[in-house]
Motif scaffolding. Structure first.
Motif, PDB file in Angstrom:
ATOM      1  N   VAL A 264      14.631 -27.269  10.273  1.00 20.19           N
ATOM      2  CA  VAL A 264      14.222 -26.565   9.125  1.00 20.19           C
ATOM      3  C   VAL A 264      12.755 -26.407   9.790  1.00 20.19           C
ATOM      4  O   VAL A 264      11.988 -26.859  10.075  1.00 20.19           O
ATOM      5  N   PRO A 265      12.841 -24.429   9.824  1.00 20.93           N
ATOM      6  CA  PRO A 265      11.726 -23.732  10.273  1.00 20.93           C
ATOM      7  C   PRO A 265      10.060 -24.005   9.745  1.00 20.93           C
ATOM      8  O   PRO A 265       9.834 -24.034  10.702  1.00 20.93           O
ATOM      9  N   GLU A 266      10.409 -23.567   8.535  1.00 22.09           N
ATOM     10  CA  GLU A 266       8.958 -23.664   8.062  1.00 22.09           C
ATOM     11  C   GLU A 266       8.653 -25.786   7.626  1.00 22.09           C
ATOM     12  O   GLU A 266       7.532 -25.453   6.881  1.00 22.09           O
ATOM     13  N   ILE A 267       9.232 -26.586   8.302  1.00 23.96           N
ATOM     14  CA  ILE A 267       8.394 -27.646   7.997  1.00 23.96           C
ATOM     15  C   ILE A 267       7.286 -27.859   8.343  1.00 23.96           C
ATOM     16  O   ILE A 267       6.620 -27.377   9.661  1.00 23.96           O
ATOM     17  N   LYS A 268       6.846 -29.006   8.306  1.00 24.81           N
ATOM     18  CA  LYS A 268       5.520 -29.279   8.546  1.00 24.81           C
ATOM     19  C   LYS A 268       5.584 -30.199   9.546  1.00 24.81           C
ATOM     20  O   LYS A 268       5.373 -31.659   8.746  1.00 24.81           O
ATOM     21  N   CYS A 269       4.666 -30.458  10.472  1.00 26.60           N
ATOM     22  CA  CYS A 269       5.183 -31.658  11.068  1.00 26.60           C
ATOM     23  C   CYS A 269       4.038 -32.677  11.265  1.00 26.60           C
ATOM     24  O   CYS A 269       2.508 -31.944  10.973  1.00 26.60           O
ATOM     25  N   VAL A 270       3.909 -33.579  11.141  1.00 25.02           N
ATOM     26  CA  VAL A 270       3.377 -34.457  11.503  1.00 25.02           C
ATOM     27  C   VAL A 270       2.673 -35.020  12.398  1.00 25.02           C
ATOM     28  O   VAL A 270       3.160 -35.209  13.232  1.00 25.02           O
ATOM     29  N   SER A 271       0.905 -35.069  11.867  1.00 29.47           N
ATOM     30  CA  SER A 271       0.247 -35.820  13.261  1.00 29.47           C
ATOM     31  C   SER A 271       0.123 -37.175  13.316  1.00 29.47           C
ATOM     32  O   SER A 271       0.817 -37.673  12.481  1.00 29.47           O
ATOM     33  N   ARG A 272      -0.287 -38.016  14.158  1.00 30.68           N
ATOM     34  CA  ARG A 272      -0.241 -38.929  14.587  1.00 30.68           C
ATOM     35  C   ARG A 272      -1.178 -40.122  13.827  1.00 30.68           C
ATOM     36  O   ARG A 272      -0.612 -41.194  13.147  1.00 30.68           O
ATOM     37  N   ASN A 273      -2.384 -38.931  13.282  1.00 26.82           N
ATOM     38  CA  ASN A 273      -3.755 -39.787  12.262  1.00 26.82           C
ATOM     39  C   ASN A 273      -3.039 -39.454  10.673  1.00 26.82           C
ATOM     40  O   ASN A 273      -3.187 -40.266   9.881  1.00 26.82           O
ATOM     41  N   THR A 274      -1.902 -38.574  10.561  1.00 29.94           N
ATOM     42  CA  THR A 274      -1.488 -38.450   9.375  1.00 29.94           C
ATOM     43  C   THR A 274      -0.861 -39.421   9.339  1.00 29.94           C
ATOM     44  O   THR A 274      -0.482 -40.191   8.018  1.00 29.94           O
ATOM     45  N   SER A 275       0.674 -40.177  10.434  1.00 34.66           N
ATOM     46  CA  SER A 275       1.389 -41.016  10.222  1.00 34.66           C
ATOM     47  C   SER A 275       0.556 -42.363  10.081  1.00 34.66           C
ATOM     48  O   SER A 275       1.686 -43.605   9.710  1.00 34.66           O
ATOM     49  N   GLN A 276       0.085 -42.825  11.384  1.00 37.38           N
ATOM     50  CA  GLN A 276      -0.825 -43.887  10.869  1.00 37.38           C
ATOM     51  C   GLN A 276      -1.637 -44.011   9.111  1.00 37.38           C
ATOM     52  O   GLN A 276      -1.759 -45.129   8.833  1.00 37.38           O
ATOM     53  N   ALA A 277      -2.368 -42.821   8.625  1.00 40.24           N
ATOM     54  CA  ALA A 277      -2.410 -42.880   7.455  1.00 40.24           C
ATOM     55  C   ALA A 277      -1.498 -43.491   6.490  1.00 40.24           C
ATOM     56  O   ALA A 277      -1.424 -44.171   5.291  1.00 40.24           O
ATOM     57  N   ASP A 278      -0.300 -42.700   6.674  1.00 40.82           N
ATOM     58  CA  ASP A 278       0.867 -43.019   5.815  1.00 40.82           C
ATOM     59  C   ASP A 278       1.364 -44.674   6.082  1.00 40.82           C
ATOM     60  O   ASP A 278       1.850 -44.688   4.460  1.00 40.82           O
ATOM     61  N   ILE A 279       1.224 -44.824   7.226  1.00 41.64           N
ATOM     62  CA  ILE A 279       1.708 -46.280   7.192  1.00 41.64           C
ATOM     63  C   ILE A 279       0.685 -47.652   6.393  1.00 41.64           C
ATOM     64  O   ILE A 279       1.258 -48.118   5.854  1.00 41.64           O
ATOM     65  N   LEU A 280      -0.701 -46.926   6.793  1.00 44.16           N
ATOM     66  CA  LEU A 280      -1.436 -47.635   6.178  1.00 44.16           C
ATOM     67  C   LEU A 280      -1.214 -48.162   4.511  1.00 44.16           C
ATOM     68  O   LEU A 280      -1.367 -48.552   3.798  1.00 44.16           O
ATOM     69  N   LYS A 281      -0.763 -46.702   3.720  1.00 47.20           N
ATOM     70  CA  LYS A 281      -0.492 -47.062   2.063  1.00 47.20           C
ATOM     71  C   LYS A 281       0.614 -47.239   1.854  1.00 47.20           C
ATOM     72  O   LYS A 281       0.449 -48.614   1.254  1.00 47.20           O
ATOM     73  N   ILE A 282       1.905 -47.371   2.844  1.00 42.23           N
ATOM     74  CA  ILE A 282       2.745 -48.564   2.943  1.00 42.23           C
ATOM     75  C   ILE A 282       2.239 -50.063   2.909  1.00 42.23           C
ATOM     76  O   ILE A 282       3.361 -50.487   1.967  1.00 42.23           O
TER      77      ILE A 282
END
Length: 396
Positions: free
Chosen positions: A89-107
């Motif tokens: 998917v060329p238009e995909i916005k890759c996730v950064s490690r800080n974003t991933s960390q924040a998402d995991i904390l939300k989960i």
């Protein structure tokens, strides 16, 4: 498979009617390859299902990959991880490690809230298990696990907390830490028991903890059944006490495995010896964790399987000086048979998907009967092992 005629007497009208009535078998995504080819012949365009990119779904999936596979947060920054997604998917916005960390904390917060509500709604009480250990870099950790019966009468196990435990690891500090953790779950008045290992600090901790709960009128039967000792840990202490009787032989077995595993050339020489003796070498050698006797049992089992290979290795490699003598091998074999019942019972007590308290009495009765018989054994070292194990059993 249906056949569509397309000769001069059958035009495209028949083909169109067939496409509208033919079942759509899923061989290519959600489309049948044959039907797509037919559709292409009519419209001039190969039909395919378009992929709709959803950034929210992508972020959630990346977070779940890190969680379920226990990967570092930096995983999402790996070059070829990004490349694999952008190539799809060329238009995909890759996730950064800080974003991933924040998402995991939300989960984590969402799942914790769900578990909190579930525990509050339980009609019964919760049995708590707590344990502590020190990592290889001397950091202390504590874990709290809840066991309960759900509304369908199924035993459930949930890890409530796994967190850093700074020193001191005194009974007072442990009591304060566990009280604080339980307070965040509002479980003070829903506890039935607390299962611990047999460290001396735990006895004092339980006394302090029970006094805290007694003030809140949160104990059943005055707390007589609150402190439960870990049966698997008692078995571990018993067997470790008995294994001291042949400690030197066990050290030889352990050093033999370390010797073979220390270099690739030694492994090859060991395999060559096994091949010469026509012994299947796929079984592998098990190196034990000294504090876990059941891993020592598995180490003994794997070494006995290769006892002839070790003997052959001692003849071909003068650097190998740890090989047990014939009489020592016989003693190891006798001990292996003697400890079989302890190993089976330990595996039963380690069960997490079924209650074990109802299995305790019968299992320990078998142990007591075995030790009573072995105290009369004509073999001196087995008799001595049984005596030391009996002393440890009597203590508990």
């Amino acid at each position: 498979m249906s056949v569509v005629l397309a000769d001069g007497n059958n035009g495209t009208n028949g083909t169109k009617r067939h496409l509208s009535s033919c079942p759509n078998y899923s061989h290519f995504g959600n489309r049948d390859v044959g039907q797509m080819i037919l559709e292409s012949s009519i419209t001039g365009n190969m039909g395919s299902r378009s992929i709709k990119y959803d950034s929210g779904v992508h972020r959630k999936n990346m977070a779940m990959i890190v969680i379920m596979h226990e990967l570092p947060f930096t995983f999402v920054d790996y070059e070829y991880v990004k490349y694999s997604y952008t190539s799809l998917v060329p238009e995909i916005k890759c996730v950064s490690r800080n974003t991933s960390q924040a998402d995991i904390l939300k989960i984590y917060k969402r799942e914790k809230r769900k578990l909190f509500n579930l525990l509050q709604s339980l009609p019964g009480r919760v049995c708590l298990t707590s344990d502590m250990w020190t990592s290889i870099i001397s950091d202390g950790y504590i874990i709290l696990t809840a066991h309960y019966i759900d509304e369908d009468w199924v035993l459930q196990k949930k890890n409530l907390n796994f967190c850093f435990m700074p020193p001191p690891h005194s009974s007072v500090a442990i009591a304060e830490k566990i009280s604080a953790l339980l307070g965040s779950w509002n479980l003070d008045k829903k506890l039935f028991s607390n299962t611990l290992d047999n460290a001396s600090a735990n006895d004092t901790f339980v006394g302090i903890f029970k006094n805290t709960l007694r003030i809140k009128d949160a104990l059943l039967v005055g707390g007589d059944f609150f402190h439960m000792r870990c049966c698997a840990h008692i078995l571990n202490l018993m067997v470790q006490n008995g294994l001291k009787e042949i400690e030197k032989i066990i050290d030889k077995v352990r050093d033999s495995i370390k010797f073979v595993k220390r270099s690739q050339s030694r492994k090859k020489k060991f395999l060559d010896c096994a091949t010469q003796l026509a012994i299947d070498y796929k079984k592998g050698l098990v190196q034990d964790v000294v504090t876990r006797w059941n891993s020592t049992y598995l180490m003994i089992e794997s070494t006995l399987y290769y006892r002839n290979v070790f003997a052959h290795l001692a003849l071909s490699d003068t650097n190998y000086v740890f090989c047990p003598e014939l009489e020592e091998w016989n003693q190891v074999e006798y001990v292996f048979k003697f400890l079989k019942i302890f190993y089976d019972l330990t595996n039963i007590f380690y069960g997490a998907k079924y209650p074990t308290i109802n299995l305790f009495f019968h299992g320990m009765w078998k142990i007591q009967a075995l030790l009573k018989d072995e105290l009369k054994n004509l073999n001196h070292f087995i008799r001595s092992m049984a005596s030391k194990m009996q002393l440890k059993l009597d203590k508990y």
